[in-house]
Design a protein around this motif. Sequence first.
Motif, PDB file in Angstrom:
ATOM      1  N   ASP A  14      90.538  66.018 -18.204  1.00 12.65           N
ATOM      2  CA  ASP A  14      91.261  66.177 -16.948  1.00 12.65           C
ATOM      3  C   ASP A  14      92.495  67.035 -17.194  1.00 12.65           C
ATOM      4  OD1 ASP A  14      89.490  64.569 -15.464  1.00 12.65           O
ATOM      5  OD2 ASP A  14      90.495  62.757 -16.166  1.00 12.65           O
ATOM      6  N   VAL A  15      93.220  66.736 -18.271  1.00 14.35           N
ATOM      7  CA  VAL A  15      94.445  67.471 -18.590  1.00 14.35           C
ATOM      8  C   VAL A  15      94.520  67.713 -20.093  1.00 14.35           C
ATOM      9  CG1 VAL A  15      96.970  67.463 -18.521  1.00 14.35           C
ATOM     10  CG2 VAL A  15      95.673  66.442 -16.632  1.00 14.35           C
ATOM     11  N   TYR A  16      94.719  68.966 -20.471  1.00 14.85           N
ATOM     12  CA  TYR A  16      95.012  69.330 -21.854  1.00 14.85           C
ATOM     13  C   TYR A  16      96.490  69.669 -21.914  1.00 14.85           C
ATOM     14  CZ  TYR A  16      95.133  72.074 -26.182  1.00 14.85           C
ATOM     15  OH  TYR A  16      95.443  72.556 -27.429  1.00 14.85           O
ATOM     16  N   GLY A  17      97.255  68.933 -22.699  1.00 14.21           N
ATOM     17  CA  GLY A  17      98.692  69.133 -22.783  1.00 14.21           C
ATOM     18  C   GLY A  17      99.125  69.812 -24.066  1.00 14.21           C
ATOM     19  N   LEU A  18     100.205  70.552 -23.960  1.00 16.79           N
ATOM     20  CA  LEU A  18     100.790  71.220 -25.115  1.00 16.79           C
ATOM     21  C   LEU A  18     102.298  71.017 -25.063  1.00 16.79           C
ATOM     22  CD1 LEU A  18     100.185  73.251 -27.520  1.00 16.79           C
ATOM     23  CD2 LEU A  18     100.861  75.059 -25.911  1.00 16.79           C
ATOM     24  N   GLY A  19     102.866  70.542 -26.180  1.00 22.24           N
ATOM     25  CA  GLY A  19     104.305  70.336 -26.172  1.00 22.24           C
ATOM     26  C   GLY A  19     104.820  69.799 -27.486  1.00 22.24           C
ATOM     27  N   GLU A 154      91.387  76.288 -28.337  1.00 22.12           N
ATOM     28  CA  GLU A 154      90.856  77.124 -27.252  1.00 22.12           C
ATOM     29  C   GLU A 154      89.764  76.412 -26.465  1.00 22.12           C
ATOM     30  OE1 GLU A 154      88.788  81.527 -26.642  1.00 22.12           O
ATOM     31  OE2 GLU A 154      89.807  81.014 -28.522  1.00 22.12           O
ATOM     32  N   ILE A 155      88.858  75.758 -27.168  1.00 22.00           N
ATOM     33  CA  ILE A 155      87.757  75.069 -26.484  1.00 22.00           C
ATOM     34  C   ILE A 155      88.303  73.930 -25.634  1.00 22.00           C
ATOM     35  CG2 ILE A 155      85.691  73.666 -26.836  1.00 22.00           C
ATOM     36  CD1 ILE A 155      85.093  75.327 -29.311  1.00 22.00           C
ATOM     37  N   GLY A 156      89.299  73.218 -26.153  1.00 15.43           N
ATOM     38  CA  GLY A 156      89.890  72.123 -25.400  1.00 15.43           C
ATOM     39  C   GLY A 156      90.516  72.596 -24.096  1.00 15.43           C
ATOM     40  N   VAL A 157      91.268  73.700 -24.146  1.00 16.30           N
ATOM     41  CA  VAL A 157      91.876  74.249 -22.934  1.00 16.30           C
ATOM     42  C   VAL A 157      90.787  74.655 -21.938  1.00 16.30           C
ATOM     43  CG1 VAL A 157      93.309  76.090 -21.972  1.00 16.30           C
ATOM     44  CG2 VAL A 157      93.926  75.061 -24.160  1.00 16.30           C
ATOM     45  N   ALA A 158      89.791  75.372 -22.434  1.00 16.54           N
ATOM     46  CA  ALA A 158      88.747  75.921 -21.567  1.00 16.54           C
ATOM     47  C   ALA A 158      87.910  74.841 -20.891  1.00 16.54           C
ATOM     48  CB  ALA A 158      87.841  76.856 -22.367  1.00 16.54           C
ATOM     49  N   ARG A 159      87.855  73.649 -21.482  1.00 11.35           N
ATOM     50  CA  ARG A 159      87.037  72.564 -20.928  1.00 11.35           C
ATOM     51  C   ARG A 159      87.853  71.586 -20.076  1.00 11.35           C
ATOM     52  NH1 ARG A 159      83.217  70.915 -26.130  1.00 11.35           N
ATOM     53  NH2 ARG A 159      81.871  72.759 -26.082  1.00 11.35           N
ATOM     54  N   SER A 160      89.030  72.004 -19.658  1.00  5.28           N
ATOM     55  CA  SER A 160      89.915  71.105 -18.921  1.00  5.28           C
ATOM     56  C   SER A 160      90.018  71.495 -17.455  1.00  5.28           C
ATOM     57  CB  SER A 160      91.314  71.123 -19.548  1.00  5.28           C
ATOM     58  OG  SER A 160      91.260  70.697 -20.893  1.00  5.28           O
ATOM     59  N   ALA A 161      90.353  70.496 -16.622  1.00  3.61           N
ATOM     60  CA  ALA A 161      90.648  70.783 -15.225  1.00  3.61           C
ATOM     61  C   ALA A 161      92.036  71.403 -15.103  1.00  3.61           C
ATOM     62  CB  ALA A 161      90.564  69.507 -14.392  1.00  3.61           C
ATOM     63  N   TYR A 162      92.982  70.880 -15.901  1.00  2.00           N
ATOM     64  CA  TYR A 162      94.345  71.395 -15.922  1.00  2.00           C
ATOM     65  C   TYR A 162      94.801  71.634 -17.359  1.00  2.00           C
ATOM     66  CZ  TYR A 162      95.576  70.333 -11.026  1.00  2.00           C
ATOM     67  OH  TYR A 162      95.665  70.292  -9.649  1.00  2.00           O
ATOM     68  N   PHE A 163      95.545  72.710 -17.542  1.00  3.56           N
ATOM     69  CA  PHE A 163      96.362  72.885 -18.738  1.00  3.56           C
ATOM     70  C   PHE A 163      97.793  72.593 -18.327  1.00  3.56           C
ATOM     71  CE2 PHE A 163      99.230  76.099 -20.811  1.00  3.56           C
ATOM     72  CZ  PHE A 163      99.463  75.347 -21.945  1.00  3.56           C
ATOM     73  N   TYR A 164      98.465  71.682 -19.050  1.00  6.32           N
ATOM     74  CA  TYR A 164      99.822  71.274 -18.708  1.00  6.32           C
ATOM     75  C   TYR A 164     100.753  71.572 -19.870  1.00  6.32           C
ATOM     76  CZ  TYR A 164     103.787  68.346 -17.366  1.00  6.32           C
ATOM     77  OH  TYR A 164     105.038  67.897 -17.033  1.00  6.32           O
ATOM     78  N   VAL A 165     101.882  72.210 -19.587  1.00  4.64           N
ATOM     79  CA  VAL A 165     102.826  72.567 -20.643  1.00  4.64           C
ATOM     80  C   VAL A 165     104.242  72.246 -20.204  1.00  4.64           C
ATOM     81  CG1 VAL A 165     102.998  74.974 -19.829  1.00  4.64           C
ATOM     82  CG2 VAL A 165     103.569  74.411 -22.212  1.00  4.64           C
ATOM     83  N   GLU A 166     105.030  71.759 -21.127  1.00  7.15           N
ATOM     84  CA  GLU A 166     106.427  71.425 -20.852  1.00  7.15           C
ATOM     85  C   GLU A 166     107.321  72.642 -21.045  1.00  7.15           C
ATOM     86  OE1 GLU A 166     108.164  69.686 -24.957  1.00  7.15           O
ATOM     87  OE2 GLU A 166     106.633  68.404 -24.050  1.00  7.15           O
ATOM     88  N   GLY A 167     108.319  72.769 -20.186  1.00  9.02           N
ATOM     89  CA  GLY A 167     109.256  73.880 -20.272  1.00  9.02           C
ATOM     90  C   GLY A 167     110.118  73.866 -21.513  1.00  9.02           C
TER      91      GLY A 167
END
Length: 339
Positions: A14-19, A154-167
């Motif tokens: 549903d969401v792949y997060g990066l932070g 890359e695969i994780g991002v591509a298979r997600s509904a949302y990519f979420y990143v913190e400012g």
Amino acid sequence: MTQPRVESRQGRYDVYGLGNALVDLEYAVDEAFLRDVDLAKGHMTLVDESRIDTLEATLHEHRPKRRAGGSAANTVFAVQAFGGDGAYSCRVADDHLGRFFLEELANAGVAAAGKHNGCGKSGRCLTLVTLDAERTMATFLGVSSDLGPEDVAEIGVARSAYFYVEGYLASSETGREAAVLARQIAESGGVRTSLSLADPSMVVNFRDGLIEMLGNGVDQLFCNEEEALTWAGTDRLDIAIAELSDIAPFLNITLGARGSLAVVRGKGRFAPGYPSNAVDTTGAGDIYAGAQLYARVNGAEPDAAAGFANFAAAELVARHGARLDHVADYTRIKARYRA
């Protein structure tokens, strides 16, 4: 280059997060303490290792509450705990804090990929909560400041509904590069990108970095009222909404206890807040974003999702800590919510 691996139970997220990967250490303090240690109340201040060691030594008589944290990590944790499927990529050291961080996310069901550095220290954040429930943060990024493009799955991002990143990644050159790469992967795969402005200090001190991360715009933008007004350089929220709506067709602006605005292509709808005896506002924006994204993935309209997000934030601020202690706590919130 070997890509970090994150595995989903359902083949997608549903969401792949990066932070940033930070272990939150929360202390109750008075305002005199903040003045004594020269920290700006209500803001996040980046500090070096010597400074955070000194602050911790000053607080040695206090026993902090410890949790795996960081803004985007808290958001992905909420998505997972509400019943979604979340993944998170970060950078930790091979030390007790790094292992603690990854274990907490994994135990909640989040597919966490965190590269272990052979040297350095994992990041930590001292969250100082005053009697008015305001939080002031001193953050030592440690090896999290080395987060870079190689940490993006890359695969994780591509298979997600949302990519979420913190400012917050705007403060790091390699962090910005990672955020830009992940956004580009998301755009190529039709994945919606969502970004949080994170903190007024990011808007003031790292605006150019945020602009780089935003590129030609994102699908959804999260911010609070102060961040929105600071971004637009105005004291009028309508002007800020117009400017931010040029960046994202879906915009959420939190208004504290009053509630929030769900803005769709420049047209906003107010979602009222819920009564709460606030004792700690730490993480309110993070759980708000997590609840909003979870609801949207599951078909809720933006204003309805904002209502659920307001309810979740009101529940969180009535307790101490940047997130709830157990997955079951999120489940109970969802069960109690009535639109």
